[in-house]
Design a protein around this motif. Structure first.
Motif, PDB file in Angstrom:
ATOM      1  N   LEU A 263       0.830  -1.197   0.000  1.00 51.51           N
ATOM      2  CA  LEU A 263       0.000   0.000   0.000  1.00 51.51           C
ATOM      3  C   LEU A 263       0.868   1.253   0.000  1.00 51.51           C
ATOM      4  O   LEU A 263       0.606   2.203  -0.730  1.00 51.51           O
ATOM      5  N   ARG A 264       1.917   1.231   0.803  1.00 47.07           N
ATOM      6  CA  ARG A 264       2.828   2.383   0.835  1.00 47.07           C
ATOM      7  C   ARG A 264       3.532   2.566  -0.513  1.00 47.07           C
ATOM      8  O   ARG A 264       3.729   3.682  -0.964  1.00 47.07           O
TER       9      ARG A 264
ATOM     10  N   VAL B 204       2.455   1.803  -3.560  1.00 41.58           N
ATOM     11  CA  VAL B 204       1.593   2.318  -4.621  1.00 41.58           C
ATOM     12  C   VAL B 204       0.997   3.683  -4.298  1.00 41.58           C
ATOM     13  O   VAL B 204       0.435   4.327  -5.174  1.00 41.58           O
ATOM     14  N   SER B 205       1.123   4.135  -3.055  1.00 42.29           N
ATOM     15  CA  SER B 205       0.553   5.430  -2.700  1.00 42.29           C
ATOM     16  C   SER B 205       1.617   6.504  -2.481  1.00 42.29           C
ATOM     17  O   SER B 205       1.301   7.582  -1.980  1.00 42.29           O
TER      18      SER B 205
ATOM     19  N   HIS C 188       3.037   8.452  -4.581  1.00 40.47           N
ATOM     20  CA  HIS C 188       2.736   9.670  -5.321  1.00 40.47           C
ATOM     21  C   HIS C 188       1.674  10.514  -4.603  1.00 40.47           C
ATOM     22  O   HIS C 188       1.700  11.740  -4.667  1.00 40.47           O
ATOM     23  N   VAL C 189       0.773   9.869  -3.882  1.00 41.47           N
ATOM     24  CA  VAL C 189      -0.246  10.607  -3.136  1.00 41.47           C
ATOM     25  C   VAL C 189       0.408  11.391  -1.999  1.00 41.47           C
ATOM     26  O   VAL C 189       0.080  12.553  -1.759  1.00 41.47           O
TER      27      VAL C 189
END
Length: 69
Positions: A41-42, A44-45, A47-48
């Motif tokens: 999760l970290r 793929v996120s 960019h957020v």
């Protein structure tokens, strides 16, 4: 319920009602669920998080530029 009735704005009543409907059972019992590893999760996120930091810096700059603080 009228507009003048005392109600809780937090939504706790609705959550309590929803929890009461399950009778203590998991609503997902017997169902396939998607679980994501925290590391994935970290990854793929990222960019957020980066965009959030950029937004905070731009907001700080705009406030300083606008109000001179």
């Amino acid at each position: 319920m009228g507009a003048k009735d005392a109600v809780e704005a937090c939504g706790r009543c609705a959550m309590s009602s929803a929890a009461d409907l399950t009778d203590g059972r998991s609503p997902f019992a017997g169902e396939d669920v998607i679980e994501v590893d925290e590391g994935e999760l970290r990854a793929v996120s990222a960019h957020v998080v980066a965009l959030g930091r950029l937004k905070a810096r731009l907001n700080a700059w705009a406030s300083e530029f606008t109000y001179g603080r």
